[in-house]
Design a protein around this motif. Structure first.
Motif, PDB file in Angstrom:
ATOM      1  N   GLU A 208      10.173 -12.917  56.628  1.00  0.00           N
ATOM      2  CA  GLU A 208      11.157 -11.671  56.633  1.00  0.00           C
ATOM      3  C   GLU A 208      11.828 -11.880  57.919  1.00  0.00           C
ATOM      4  N   ILE A 209      11.272 -12.225  59.058  1.00  0.00           N
ATOM      5  CA  ILE A 209      11.695 -12.205  60.311  1.00  0.00           C
ATOM      6  C   ILE A 209      12.712 -13.180  60.383  1.00  0.00           C
ATOM      7  N   ASP A 210      12.709 -14.332  59.797  1.00  0.00           N
ATOM      8  CA  ASP A 210      13.470 -15.578  59.853  1.00  0.00           C
ATOM      9  C   ASP A 210      14.610 -15.214  59.273  1.00  0.00           C
ATOM     10  N   ILE A 211      14.622 -14.358  57.861  1.00  0.00           N
ATOM     11  CA  ILE A 211      15.956 -13.903  57.270  1.00  0.00           C
ATOM     12  C   ILE A 211      16.624 -12.964  57.891  1.00  0.00           C
ATOM     13  N   SER A 212      16.009 -11.831  58.599  1.00  0.00           N
ATOM     14  CA  SER A 212      16.742 -10.639  59.206  1.00  0.00           C
ATOM     15  C   SER A 212      17.453 -11.162  60.554  1.00  0.00           C
ATOM     16  N   SER A 213      16.618 -12.168  61.144  1.00  0.00           N
ATOM     17  CA  SER A 213      17.347 -12.626  62.506  1.00  0.00           C
ATOM     18  C   SER A 213      18.528 -13.431  62.102  1.00  0.00           C
ATOM     19  N   ALA A 214      18.381 -14.412  61.179  1.00  0.00           N
ATOM     20  CA  ALA A 214      19.615 -15.109  60.652  1.00  0.00           C
ATOM     21  C   ALA A 214      20.795 -14.232  60.369  1.00  0.00           C
ATOM     22  N   VAL A 215      20.439 -13.115  59.611  1.00  0.00           N
ATOM     23  CA  VAL A 215      21.502 -11.919  59.112  1.00  0.00           C
ATOM     24  C   VAL A 215      22.275 -11.665  60.323  1.00  0.00           C
ATOM     25  N   GLU A 216      21.539 -11.283  61.322  1.00  0.00           N
ATOM     26  CA  GLU A 216      22.010 -10.665  62.637  1.00  0.00           C
ATOM     27  C   GLU A 216      22.841 -11.550  63.303  1.00  0.00           C
ATOM     28  N   ALA A 217      22.307 -12.948  63.290  1.00  0.00           N
ATOM     29  CA  ALA A 217      23.108 -13.860  64.150  1.00  0.00           C
ATOM     30  C   ALA A 217      24.201 -14.243  63.527  1.00  0.00           C
ATOM     31  N   GLU A 218      24.514 -14.607  62.296  1.00  0.00           N
ATOM     32  CA  GLU A 218      25.477 -14.699  61.531  1.00  0.00           C
ATOM     33  C   GLU A 218      26.516 -13.583  61.528  1.00  0.00           C
ATOM     34  N   ILE A 219      26.193 -12.377  61.842  1.00  0.00           N
ATOM     35  CA  ILE A 219      27.175 -11.229  61.863  1.00  0.00           C
ATOM     36  C   ILE A 219      27.718 -11.310  63.315  1.00  0.00           C
ATOM     37  N   ALA A 220      27.157 -11.578  64.141  1.00  0.00           N
ATOM     38  CA  ALA A 220      27.472 -11.773  65.612  1.00  0.00           C
ATOM     39  C   ALA A 220      28.407 -12.966  65.728  1.00  0.00           C
ATOM     40  N   ARG A 221      27.951 -14.039  65.139  1.00  0.00           N
ATOM     41  CA  ARG A 221      28.924 -15.201  65.005  1.00  0.00           C
ATOM     42  C   ARG A 221      30.137 -15.039  64.465  1.00  0.00           C
ATOM     43  N   TYR A 222      30.198 -14.581  63.102  1.00  0.00           N
ATOM     44  CA  TYR A 222      31.284 -14.229  62.415  1.00  0.00           C
ATOM     45  C   TYR A 222      32.291 -12.964  62.654  1.00  0.00           C
ATOM     46  N   GLY A 223      31.477 -12.124  63.309  1.00  0.00           N
ATOM     47  CA  GLY A 223      32.043 -10.794  63.711  1.00  0.00           C
ATOM     48  C   GLY A 223      32.940 -10.853  65.164  1.00  0.00           C
ATOM     49  N   PHE A 224      32.409 -11.461  66.081  1.00  0.00           N
ATOM     50  CA  PHE A 224      33.202 -11.552  67.317  1.00  0.00           C
ATOM     51  C   PHE A 224      34.430 -12.303  67.247  1.00  0.00           C
ATOM     52  N   GLY A 225      35.532 -11.295  67.551  1.00  0.00           N
ATOM     53  CA  GLY A 225      36.947 -11.935  67.407  1.00  0.00           C
ATOM     54  C   GLY A 225      37.411 -11.753  65.691  1.00  0.00           C
ATOM     55  N   TYR A 226      36.698 -11.463  64.971  1.00  0.00           N
ATOM     56  CA  TYR A 226      37.172 -11.341  63.642  1.00  0.00           C
ATOM     57  C   TYR A 226      38.102 -10.187  63.752  1.00  0.00           C
ATOM     58  N   LYS A 227      39.473 -10.224  63.186  1.00  0.00           N
ATOM     59  CA  LYS A 227      40.467  -9.264  63.419  1.00  0.00           C
ATOM     60  C   LYS A 227      40.428  -8.472  64.459  1.00  0.00           C
ATOM     61  N   GLY A 228      40.166  -9.181  65.692  1.00  0.00           N
ATOM     62  CA  GLY A 228      40.188  -8.373  66.960  1.00  0.00           C
ATOM     63  C   GLY A 228      39.276  -7.592  67.534  1.00  0.00           C
ATOM     64  N   MET A 229      38.008  -7.820  66.787  1.00  0.00           N
ATOM     65  CA  MET A 229      36.805  -7.129  67.199  1.00  0.00           C
ATOM     66  C   MET A 229      36.207  -7.832  68.433  1.00  0.00           C
ATOM     67  N   GLN A 230      35.777  -7.047  69.353  1.00  0.00           N
ATOM     68  CA  GLN A 230      35.291  -7.567  70.732  1.00  0.00           C
ATOM     69  C   GLN A 230      33.852  -7.285  70.892  1.00  0.00           C
ATOM     70  N   HIS A 231      33.200  -6.262  70.115  1.00  0.00           N
ATOM     71  CA  HIS A 231      31.777  -5.875  70.347  1.00  0.00           C
ATOM     72  C   HIS A 231      31.302  -5.766  68.911  1.00  0.00           C
ATOM     73  N   VAL A 232      30.623  -6.600  68.498  1.00  0.00           N
ATOM     74  CA  VAL A 232      29.753  -6.633  67.343  1.00  0.00           C
ATOM     75  C   VAL A 232      28.185  -6.769  67.444  1.00  0.00           C
ATOM     76  N   ARG A 233      27.499  -6.007  66.673  1.00  0.00           N
ATOM     77  CA  ARG A 233      25.928  -6.102  66.508  1.00  0.00           C
ATOM     78  C   ARG A 233      25.453  -5.682  65.302  1.00  0.00           C
ATOM     79  N   ALA A 234      24.263  -6.093  64.905  1.00  0.00           N
ATOM     80  CA  ALA A 234      23.882  -5.841  63.613  1.00  0.00           C
ATOM     81  C   ALA A 234      22.221  -5.459  63.706  1.00  0.00           C
ATOM     82  N   TRP A 235      21.590  -4.701  62.917  1.00  0.00           N
ATOM     83  CA  TRP A 235      20.356  -4.198  62.710  1.00  0.00           C
ATOM     84  C   TRP A 235      19.788  -4.800  61.425  1.00  0.00           C
ATOM     85  N   ALA A 236      19.255  -5.795  61.037  1.00  0.00           N
ATOM     86  CA  ALA A 236      18.909  -6.207  59.711  1.00  0.00           C
ATOM     87  C   ALA A 236      17.410  -5.887  59.702  1.00  0.00           C
ATOM     88  N   GLN A 237      16.920  -5.182  58.564  1.00  0.00           N
ATOM     89  CA  GLN A 237      15.604  -4.911  58.347  1.00  0.00           C
ATOM     90  C   GLN A 237      15.174  -5.240  57.061  1.00  0.00           C
TER      91      GLN A 237
END
Length: 328
Positions: A128-157
């Motif tokens: 479970e933790i490997d999936i949820s941490s990968a979800v959070e990492a992908e959101i940070a990787r994809y989200g920073f700079g996406y359509k101008g977004m500067q601060h992105v964070r996720a909590w996957a449970q």
């Protein structure tokens, strides 16, 4: 954060050797405001009754105004006792502007990148933790700079198997449990981008589902469909909740739907207006944003929930996520 509403922003220096004491610097700014708008001796309201806050950009160390801040405000404005304006502020926050809704659409696009990782990685033997941490990492990787977004964070449970039967709890958490064939996997996902929030849940079956689980899933999706046309102005939170709850009860799962149908969101992960709850008197208005999250849970066995985020409009409701809700 609410660019089309903010008319005047004052900044307080902080964190450098020349900044000085933060309370002293804030007092200077408040005195400028008090003098400029002739507020000395007037009634002053502030948010006194908050119980939770949205994490700031430095989410590891939230700053929560408390007694010292209240004393500072009272000293500056020299008025009667401070008034609790929490109710007024919550009502104002409940109605999102067109700019706010556009930002919410962006954060949901970012959230969907994480949901795609969840679906791709959900296989037998993966923790479970490997999936949820990968979800959070992908959101940070994809989200920073996406359509101008500067601060992105996720909590996957992520909670799978028997643990999914507790996925409604206030503090669900991923574990080192390995995903097993036949597990129900419930992913609760919170995403914030530049102060705007998404709150989505998807449930997937690992490999297969029992007839009972399929029946429960169908009841949840039927409830979603029943609720959809009621997400419009003038309907109450209680009426919306009742519509979905009736479907689930009719399918034989009344005792398994043990939480509310939805809550406000947008500037926070959970906002108090509107509430889709059996006792809610909240009246839906255009611009409100609410979750819609019917769920069914079998204690010690499995849980299933599908959560959408919806903008109330004058016409058809606007669903902020189009990501698949398929169980298998």
């Amino acid at each position: 954060m609410i660019k089309n509403r903010i008319k005047d922003v004052r900044f307080v220096p902080y964190g450098t050797l020349s900044s000085g004491d933060i309370y002293e610097q804030t007092t200077v700014v408040l005195r400028e405001i008090a003098d400029e708008f002739d507020l000395i001796g007037k009634k002053i309201g502030y948010e006194a009754s908050f119980e939770t806050i949205a994490p700031p950009m430095n989410s590891a160390e939230p700053t929560i105004p408390a007694q010292r801040t209240a004393a500072m405000i009272k000293a500056v404005f020299q008025g009667p006792d401070l008034l609790d304006a929490t109710g007024i502020l919550n009502a104002l926050r409940a109605i999102k502007s067109p700019y706010d809704i556009a930002q919410l659409q962006i954060v949901h696009e970012i959230a969907e990148s994480g949901l795609a990782v969840f679906v791709d990685m959900l296989k037998r033997g993966v923790r479970e933790i490997d999936i949820s941490s990968a979800v959070e990492a992908e959101i940070a990787r994809y989200g920073f700079g996406y359509k101008g977004m500067q601060h992105v964070r996720a909590w996957a449970q992520l909670m799978t198997g028997k643990r999914s039967s507790q996925a409604y709890s206030p503090f669900p958490a991923s574990s080192v449990k390995e995903v097993q064939q036949g597990d129900m996997a419930v992913l609760e996902l919170a995403v914030v981008a530049d102060g705007y929030w998404a709150d989505l849940t998807r449930t997937r079956a690992v490999g297969s589902a029992t007839n009972e689980q399929l029946n429960a899933y169908r009841a949840i999706m039927e409830a979603q469909g029943k609720i959809r046309p009621l997400l419009r102005e003038e309907n109450t939170g209680a009426a919306v909740d009742a519509a979905g709850r009736q479907i689930i009860a009719g399918a034989g799962y009344a005792s398994g739907f043990i939480h509310l149908t939805g809550h406000g969101l947008g500037f926070k992960y959970h906002e108090p207006v509107p509430m889709l709850h059996p006792e809610s008197c909240d009246v839906l208005q255009a611009g409100m944003v609410t979750s819609v999250e019917p769920g069914i849970y079998r204690a010690g066995e499995w849980g299933i929930r599908v959560e959408e985020n919806v903008v109330i409009t004058k016409d058809e409701p606007l669903y902020l996520s189009t990501f698949s809700t398929d169980l298998i």
